[in-house]
Design a protein around this motif. Sequence first.
Motif, PDB file in Angstrom:
ATOM      1  N   TYR A  74      -3.410  -3.425 -14.668  1.00  0.00           N
ATOM      2  CA  TYR A  74      -3.783  -3.543 -13.263  1.00  0.00           C
ATOM      3  C   TYR A  74      -3.620  -4.984 -12.800  1.00  0.00           C
ATOM      4  CZ  TYR A  74      -6.595  -2.896  -9.095  1.00  0.00           C
ATOM      5  OH  TYR A  74      -7.028  -2.835  -7.816  1.00  0.00           O
ATOM      6  N   SER A  75      -3.995  -5.927 -13.639  1.00  0.00           N
ATOM      7  CA  SER A  75      -3.855  -7.335 -13.310  1.00  0.00           C
ATOM      8  C   SER A  75      -2.385  -7.729 -13.204  1.00  0.00           C
ATOM      9  CB  SER A  75      -4.558  -8.172 -14.373  1.00  0.00           C
ATOM     10  OG  SER A  75      -4.356  -9.532 -14.133  1.00  0.00           O
ATOM     11  N   GLU A  76      -1.555  -7.212 -14.089  1.00  0.00           N
ATOM     12  CA  GLU A  76      -0.120  -7.481 -14.029  1.00  0.00           C
ATOM     13  C   GLU A  76       0.476  -6.930 -12.741  1.00  0.00           C
ATOM     14  OE1 GLU A  76       1.917  -9.165 -16.165  1.00  0.00           O
ATOM     15  OE2 GLU A  76       0.092  -9.767 -17.221  1.00  0.00           O
ATOM     16  N   TYR A 121       2.640  -7.763  -7.325  1.00  0.00           N
ATOM     17  CA  TYR A 121       2.561  -7.448  -5.892  1.00  0.00           C
ATOM     18  C   TYR A 121       2.401  -8.726  -5.063  1.00  0.00           C
ATOM     19  CZ  TYR A 121       0.824  -5.464  -1.529  1.00  0.00           C
ATOM     20  OH  TYR A 121       0.645  -5.137  -0.217  1.00  0.00           O
ATOM     21  N   ILE A 122       1.534  -9.634  -5.514  1.00  0.00           N
ATOM     22  CA  ILE A 122       1.350 -10.906  -4.805  1.00  0.00           C
ATOM     23  C   ILE A 122       2.645 -11.706  -4.821  1.00  0.00           C
ATOM     24  CG2 ILE A 122       0.144 -13.121  -4.886  1.00  0.00           C
ATOM     25  CD1 ILE A 122      -2.303 -11.536  -5.918  1.00  0.00           C
ATOM     26  N   SER A 123       3.350 -11.668  -5.947  1.00  0.00           N
ATOM     27  CA  SER A 123       4.628 -12.360  -6.046  1.00  0.00           C
ATOM     28  C   SER A 123       5.653 -11.773  -5.077  1.00  0.00           C
ATOM     29  CB  SER A 123       5.141 -12.277  -7.478  1.00  0.00           C
ATOM     30  OG  SER A 123       6.425 -12.826  -7.581  1.00  0.00           O
ATOM     31  N   ASN A 142      -9.812  -8.528  -0.944  1.00  0.00           N
ATOM     32  CA  ASN A 142     -10.297  -7.322  -1.612  1.00  0.00           C
ATOM     33  C   ASN A 142     -10.336  -7.510  -3.122  1.00  0.00           C
ATOM     34  OD1 ASN A 142     -10.530  -6.089   0.827  1.00  0.00           O
ATOM     35  ND2 ASN A 142      -8.718  -4.834   0.626  1.00  0.00           N
ATOM     36  N   LEU A 143      -9.377  -8.221  -3.661  1.00  0.00           N
ATOM     37  CA  LEU A 143      -9.334  -8.478  -5.101  1.00  0.00           C
ATOM     38  C   LEU A 143     -10.498  -9.373  -5.525  1.00  0.00           C
ATOM     39  CD1 LEU A 143      -7.357  -7.584  -7.303  1.00  0.00           C
ATOM     40  CD2 LEU A 143      -6.217  -9.778  -7.058  1.00  0.00           C
ATOM     41  N   ARG A 144     -10.811 -10.376  -4.707  1.00  0.00           N
ATOM     42  CA  ARG A 144     -11.932 -11.274  -5.012  1.00  0.00           C
ATOM     43  C   ARG A 144     -13.269 -10.547  -4.965  1.00  0.00           C
ATOM     44  NH1 ARG A 144      -9.591 -14.967  -1.200  1.00  0.00           N
ATOM     45  NH2 ARG A 144      -8.091 -16.210  -2.325  1.00  0.00           N
ATOM     46  N   GLN A 145     -13.378  -9.577  -4.079  1.00  0.00           N
ATOM     47  CA  GLN A 145     -14.632  -8.840  -3.925  1.00  0.00           C
ATOM     48  C   GLN A 145     -14.728  -7.658  -4.888  1.00  0.00           C
ATOM     49  OE1 GLN A 145     -14.640  -7.831   0.195  1.00  0.00           O
ATOM     50  NE2 GLN A 145     -14.939  -9.925   0.874  1.00  0.00           N
ATOM     51  N   ASN A 146     -13.796  -7.598  -5.833  1.00  0.00           N
ATOM     52  CA  ASN A 146     -13.759  -6.539  -6.848  1.00  0.00           C
ATOM     53  C   ASN A 146     -13.707  -5.141  -6.246  1.00  0.00           C
ATOM     54  OD1 ASN A 146     -13.771  -8.336  -9.005  1.00  0.00           O
ATOM     55  ND2 ASN A 146     -16.007  -8.472  -8.984  1.00  0.00           N
ATOM     56  N   GLU A 147     -13.048  -5.024  -5.119  1.00  0.00           N
ATOM     57  CA  GLU A 147     -12.860  -3.708  -4.512  1.00  0.00           C
ATOM     58  C   GLU A 147     -11.637  -3.040  -5.131  1.00  0.00           C
ATOM     59  OE1 GLU A 147     -12.733  -3.837  -0.283  1.00  0.00           O
ATOM     60  OE2 GLU A 147     -14.538  -5.046  -0.139  1.00  0.00           O
ATOM     61  N   MET A 199      -3.556  -0.355  -2.224  1.00  0.00           N
ATOM     62  CA  MET A 199      -2.825  -1.413  -1.521  1.00  0.00           C
ATOM     63  C   MET A 199      -1.622  -1.903  -2.318  1.00  0.00           C
ATOM     64  SD  MET A 199      -5.939  -3.757  -0.043  1.00  0.00           S
ATOM     65  CE  MET A 199      -4.880  -4.792   0.950  1.00  0.00           C
ATOM     66  N   LEU A 200      -1.606  -1.634  -3.616  1.00  0.00           N
ATOM     67  CA  LEU A 200      -0.514  -2.122  -4.454  1.00  0.00           C
ATOM     68  C   LEU A 200       0.815  -1.543  -3.983  1.00  0.00           C
ATOM     69  CD1 LEU A 200      -1.999  -2.063  -8.037  1.00  0.00           C
ATOM     70  CD2 LEU A 200      -1.275  -4.057  -6.731  1.00  0.00           C
TER      71      LEU A 200
END
Length: 127
Positions: free
Chosen positions: A6-8, A13-15, A88-93, A98-99
């Motif tokens: 999930y982190s990968e 996605y951010i990249s 959303n990622l920071r808030q652990n949602e 969204m990916l």
Amino acid sequence: METIQYSEDARHYISLIHNTINRMAGNSANCKAWLIALITACLTFSHGVLLSNFWILLFPSFLFFFLDCYYLGLERRFIKIETQFLNNLRQNENVSNMLYSFNIRPLGSNIKWTSKAMLSWSTMPFY
């Protein structure tokens, strides 16, 4: 194992979004560069004839202005998508929905974002 994948996916996605933002910024800069080259070439090869018909250069100027504003509007929309995803990622949602989603619609918002870009400091002083 699931969180590592999930982190990968989140990093990838951010990249992707960041690369898209960079591409839109490059396209916006290219609009300005092409307009300068076009006007310089027209003024150089006209030998003073174009100065009396200077209004001819207004058409490509308006086209490049609207294209530049469109790219700037898209860039800002992708920045907003990236910001929402990171918040959303920071808030652990749960961000799995969204990916790899690049939904930049509804249609009416294209006009809104482009018109906001028309009043931007990166377009108004230049054009």
